[in-house]
Scaffold this motif. Structure first.
Motif, PDB file in Angstrom:
ATOM      1  N   SER A   1      27.318 -17.252 -25.574  1.00 51.75           N
ATOM      2  CA  SER A   1      25.921 -16.828 -25.477  1.00 51.75           C
ATOM      3  C   SER A   1      25.123 -17.652 -24.479  1.00 51.75           C
ATOM      4  CB  SER A   1      25.260 -16.899 -26.853  1.00 51.75           C
ATOM      5  OG  SER A   1      25.224 -18.242 -27.302  1.00 51.75           O
ATOM      6  N   THR A   2      25.665 -18.786 -24.033  1.00 57.68           N
ATOM      7  CA  THR A   2      24.936 -19.635 -23.097  1.00 57.68           C
ATOM      8  C   THR A   2      24.991 -19.026 -21.706  1.00 57.68           C
ATOM      9  OG1 THR A   2      25.442 -21.600 -24.371  1.00 57.68           O
ATOM     10  CG2 THR A   2      24.785 -21.947 -22.106  1.00 57.68           C
ATOM     11  N   ARG A   3      23.831 -18.727 -21.152  1.00 62.11           N
ATOM     12  CA  ARG A   3      23.773 -18.117 -19.826  1.00 62.11           C
ATOM     13  C   ARG A   3      23.578 -19.144 -18.725  1.00 62.11           C
ATOM     14  NH1 ARG A   3      19.453 -13.798 -17.368  1.00 62.11           N
ATOM     15  NH2 ARG A   3      20.366 -13.798 -15.290  1.00 62.11           N
ATOM     16  N   PHE A   4      22.718 -20.145 -18.964  1.00 63.31           N
ATOM     17  CA  PHE A   4      22.377 -21.119 -17.934  1.00 63.31           C
ATOM     18  C   PHE A   4      22.815 -22.525 -18.320  1.00 63.31           C
ATOM     19  CE2 PHE A   4      19.209 -17.776 -17.284  1.00 63.31           C
ATOM     20  CZ  PHE A   4      19.374 -17.549 -15.929  1.00 63.31           C
ATOM     21  N   THR A   5      23.254 -23.263 -17.326  1.00 66.99           N
ATOM     22  CA  THR A   5      23.529 -24.686 -17.479  1.00 66.99           C
ATOM     23  C   THR A   5      22.606 -25.435 -16.528  1.00 66.99           C
ATOM     24  OG1 THR A   5      25.854 -24.247 -17.991  1.00 66.99           O
ATOM     25  CG2 THR A   5      25.285 -26.492 -17.326  1.00 66.99           C
ATOM     26  N   ILE A   6      21.980 -26.488 -17.048  1.00 68.69           N
ATOM     27  CA  ILE A   6      21.079 -27.336 -16.264  1.00 68.69           C
ATOM     28  C   ILE A   6      21.705 -28.715 -16.159  1.00 68.69           C
ATOM     29  CG2 ILE A   6      18.816 -28.454 -16.228  1.00 68.69           C
ATOM     30  CD1 ILE A   6      17.779 -26.050 -17.862  1.00 68.69           C
ATOM     31  N   GLY A   7      21.693 -29.259 -14.960  1.00 75.92           N
ATOM     32  CA  GLY A   7      22.212 -30.608 -14.755  1.00 75.92           C
ATOM     33  C   GLY A   7      21.847 -31.090 -13.366  1.00 75.92           C
ATOM     34  N   GLN A   8      22.450 -32.197 -12.956  1.00 76.07           N
ATOM     35  CA  GLN A   8      22.148 -32.761 -11.643  1.00 76.07           C
ATOM     36  C   GLN A   8      23.357 -32.658 -10.723  1.00 76.07           C
ATOM     37  OE1 GLN A   8      20.403 -36.568 -13.233  1.00 76.07           O
ATOM     38  NE2 GLN A   8      18.958 -36.138 -11.590  1.00 76.07           N
ATOM     39  N   ASP A   9      23.063 -32.513  -9.419  1.00 71.97           N
ATOM     40  CA  ASP A   9      24.135 -32.514  -8.429  1.00 71.97           C
ATOM     41  C   ASP A   9      24.410 -33.956  -8.004  1.00 71.97           C
ATOM     42  OD1 ASP A   9      22.181 -33.201  -6.537  1.00 71.97           O
ATOM     43  OD2 ASP A   9      22.263 -31.299  -5.477  1.00 71.97           O
ATOM     44  N   ARG A  10      25.330 -34.133  -7.094  1.00 75.60           N
ATOM     45  CA  ARG A  10      25.716 -35.499  -6.694  1.00 75.60           C
ATOM     46  C   ARG A  10      24.601 -36.256  -5.984  1.00 75.60           C
ATOM     47  NH1 ARG A  10      29.367 -32.628  -2.616  1.00 75.60           N
ATOM     48  NH2 ARG A  10      28.070 -32.630  -0.759  1.00 75.60           N
ATOM     49  N   ASN A  11      23.546 -35.546  -5.545  1.00 72.83           N
ATOM     50  CA  ASN A  11      22.407 -36.181  -4.886  1.00 72.83           C
ATOM     51  C   ASN A  11      21.212 -36.375  -5.821  1.00 72.83           C
ATOM     52  OD1 ASN A  11      23.594 -36.405  -2.255  1.00 72.83           O
ATOM     53  ND2 ASN A  11      23.402 -34.186  -2.104  1.00 72.83           N
ATOM     54  N   GLY A  12      21.392 -36.066  -7.098  1.00 70.21           N
ATOM     55  CA  GLY A  12      20.325 -36.263  -8.074  1.00 70.21           C
ATOM     56  C   GLY A  12      19.348 -35.118  -8.197  1.00 70.21           C
TER      57      GLY A  12
ATOM     58  N   TRP B   1      18.093 -31.445  -9.437  1.00 68.17           N
ATOM     59  CA  TRP B   1      18.323 -30.669 -10.663  1.00 68.17           C
ATOM     60  C   TRP B   1      18.782 -29.272 -10.303  1.00 68.17           C
ATOM     61  CZ3 TRP B   1      18.793 -32.658 -15.340  1.00 68.17           C
ATOM     62  CH2 TRP B   1      18.382 -33.978 -15.497  1.00 68.17           C
ATOM     63  N   VAL B   2      19.846 -28.822 -10.937  1.00 59.66           N
ATOM     64  CA  VAL B   2      20.493 -27.551 -10.623  1.00 59.66           C
ATOM     65  C   VAL B   2      20.486 -26.672 -11.863  1.00 59.66           C
ATOM     66  CG1 VAL B   2      22.698 -26.495  -9.965  1.00 59.66           C
ATOM     67  CG2 VAL B   2      21.990 -28.650  -8.918  1.00 59.66           C
ATOM     68  N   VAL B   3      20.236 -25.388 -11.648  1.00 61.76           N
ATOM     69  CA  VAL B   3      20.403 -24.381 -12.695  1.00 61.76           C
ATOM     70  C   VAL B   3      21.505 -23.449 -12.222  1.00 61.76           C
ATOM     71  CG1 VAL B   3      19.358 -22.461 -13.948  1.00 61.76           C
ATOM     72  CG2 VAL B   3      17.983 -24.477 -13.409  1.00 61.76           C
ATOM     73  N   GLN B   4      22.520 -23.280 -13.073  1.00 61.69           N
ATOM     74  CA  GLN B   4      23.624 -22.379 -12.763  1.00 61.69           C
ATOM     75  C   GLN B   4      23.684 -21.280 -13.815  1.00 61.69           C
ATOM     76  OE1 GLN B   4      27.111 -24.880 -12.871  1.00 61.69           O
ATOM     77  NE2 GLN B   4      27.101 -25.112 -10.655  1.00 61.69           N
ATOM     78  N   ASP B   5      23.801 -20.063 -13.362  1.00 59.15           N
ATOM     79  CA  ASP B   5      24.036 -18.908 -14.226  1.00 59.15           C
ATOM     80  C   ASP B   5      25.546 -18.780 -14.383  1.00 59.15           C
ATOM     81  OD1 ASP B   5      23.719 -16.364 -15.502  1.00 59.15           O
ATOM     82  OD2 ASP B   5      23.969 -15.370 -13.585  1.00 59.15           O
ATOM     83  N   ARG B   6      26.035 -18.556 -15.591  1.00 59.68           N
ATOM     84  CA  ARG B   6      27.489 -18.504 -15.790  1.00 59.68           C
ATOM     85  C   ARG B   6      28.149 -17.380 -15.006  1.00 59.68           C
ATOM     86  NH1 ARG B   6      28.593 -14.809 -20.657  1.00 59.68           N
ATOM     87  NH2 ARG B   6      26.482 -14.389 -21.315  1.00 59.68           N
TER      88      ARG B   6
ATOM     89  N   GLY C   1      27.027 -16.482 -12.003  1.00 60.76           N
ATOM     90  CA  GLY C   1      26.766 -16.744 -10.596  1.00 60.76           C
ATOM     91  C   GLY C   1      25.759 -15.797  -9.970  1.00 60.76           C
ATOM     92  N   LEU C   2      24.923 -15.177 -10.777  1.00 57.31           N
ATOM     93  CA  LEU C   2      23.964 -14.195 -10.277  1.00 57.31           C
ATOM     94  C   LEU C   2      22.636 -14.809  -9.849  1.00 57.31           C
ATOM     95  CD1 LEU C   2      24.570 -11.402 -12.930  1.00 57.31           C
ATOM     96  CD2 LEU C   2      25.506 -11.557 -10.612  1.00 57.31           C
ATOM     97  N   VAL C   3      22.229 -15.881 -10.513  1.00 57.69           N
ATOM     98  CA  VAL C   3      20.929 -16.496 -10.234  1.00 57.69           C
ATOM     99  C   VAL C   3      21.025 -17.990 -10.534  1.00 57.69           C
ATOM    100  CG1 VAL C   3      19.977 -16.068 -12.531  1.00 57.69           C
ATOM    101  CG2 VAL C   3      18.438 -16.230 -10.605  1.00 57.69           C
ATOM    102  N   GLY C   4      20.224 -18.751  -9.845  1.00 56.41           N
ATOM    103  CA  GLY C   4      20.205 -20.192 -10.058  1.00 56.41           C
ATOM    104  C   GLY C   4      19.342 -20.835  -8.997  1.00 56.41           C
ATOM    105  N   GLY C   5      19.373 -22.141  -8.953  1.00 59.12           N
ATOM    106  CA  GLY C   5      18.587 -22.820  -7.942  1.00 59.12           C
ATOM    107  C   GLY C   5      18.652 -24.318  -8.057  1.00 59.12           C
ATOM    108  N   VAL C   6      17.980 -24.964  -7.122  1.00 62.27           N
ATOM    109  CA  VAL C   6      17.880 -26.415  -7.065  1.00 62.27           C
ATOM    110  C   VAL C   6      16.404 -26.768  -7.220  1.00 62.27           C
ATOM    111  CG1 VAL C   6      18.286 -28.459  -5.646  1.00 62.27           C
ATOM    112  CG2 VAL C   6      19.890 -26.536  -5.557  1.00 62.27           C
ATOM    113  N   PHE C   7      16.118 -27.757  -8.064  1.00 66.76           N
ATOM    114  CA  PHE C   7      14.744 -28.064  -8.426  1.00 66.76           C
ATOM    115  C   PHE C   7      14.460 -29.553  -8.294  1.00 66.76           C
ATOM    116  CE2 PHE C   7      16.116 -24.220 -10.372  1.00 66.76           C
ATOM    117  CZ  PHE C   7      15.045 -23.368 -10.195  1.00 66.76           C
ATOM    118  N   ILE C   8      13.196 -29.871  -8.124  1.00 67.04           N
ATOM    119  CA  ILE C   8      12.771 -31.251  -7.923  1.00 67.04           C
ATOM    120  C   ILE C   8      12.764 -32.052  -9.222  1.00 67.04           C
ATOM    121  CG2 ILE C   8      10.291 -30.836  -8.137  1.00 67.04           C
ATOM    122  CD1 ILE C   8      10.096 -32.742  -5.613  1.00 67.04           C
TER     123      ILE C   8
ATOM    124  N   GLN D   1      27.132 -28.248  -9.052  1.00 69.61           N
ATOM    125  CA  GLN D   1      27.002 -27.920  -7.638  1.00 69.61           C
ATOM    126  C   GLN D   1      26.239 -26.619  -7.518  1.00 69.61           C
ATOM    127  OE1 GLN D   1      30.855 -27.627  -5.864  1.00 69.61           O
ATOM    128  NE2 GLN D   1      31.452 -29.683  -6.446  1.00 69.61           N
ATOM    129  N   PHE D   2      25.426 -26.541  -6.498  1.00 66.27           N
ATOM    130  CA  PHE D   2      24.758 -25.279  -6.185  1.00 66.27           C
ATOM    131  C   PHE D   2      25.414 -24.751  -4.931  1.00 66.27           C
ATOM    132  CE2 PHE D   2      21.359 -22.653  -4.315  1.00 66.27           C
ATOM    133  CZ  PHE D   2      21.236 -21.749  -5.348  1.00 66.27           C
TER     134      PHE D   2
END
Length: 87
Positions: free
Chosen positions: A18-29, A31-36, A38-45, A75-76
């Motif tokens: 049921s989990t659609r999105f995962t939030i975490g950090q990339d190697r540069n710190g 914040w990344v949102v990944q859709d399981r 791969g349809l939508v996501g992004g990189v955030f401050i 990774q985004f």
């Protein structure tokens, strides 16, 4: 609509269908949102901005959002492929 304060209740990464999105950090710190799917996501401050985006995308259903456990690097795709960042 639940407040963003409830976003702090997002559980660490769990492998649930049921989990659609995962939030975490990339190697540069960043914040990344990944859709399981791969349809939508992004990189955030900030983590707050990432959680806000994910909550909006899933109609504020917290069971559809998880946070990557500490030490997990996300990774985004566009940034990893070397595409230009938009500032």
């Amino acid at each position: 609509m639940p407040s963003l304060q409830s976003a702090s209740a997002i559980e660490p990464l769990q492998r649930q269908g049921s989990t659609r999105f995962t939030i975490g950090q990339d190697r540069n710190g960043r914040w990344v949102v990944q859709d399981r799917k791969g349809l939508v996501g992004g990189v955030f401050i900030s983590e707050h901005a990432a959680r806000h985006f994910a909550a909006d995308e899933c109609d504020h259903k917290p069971e559809q959002i998880c946070r990557a456990a500490d030490g997990i690097v996300l990774q985004f795709g566009a940034l990893e492929r070397g595409e230009k960042e938009i500032h």
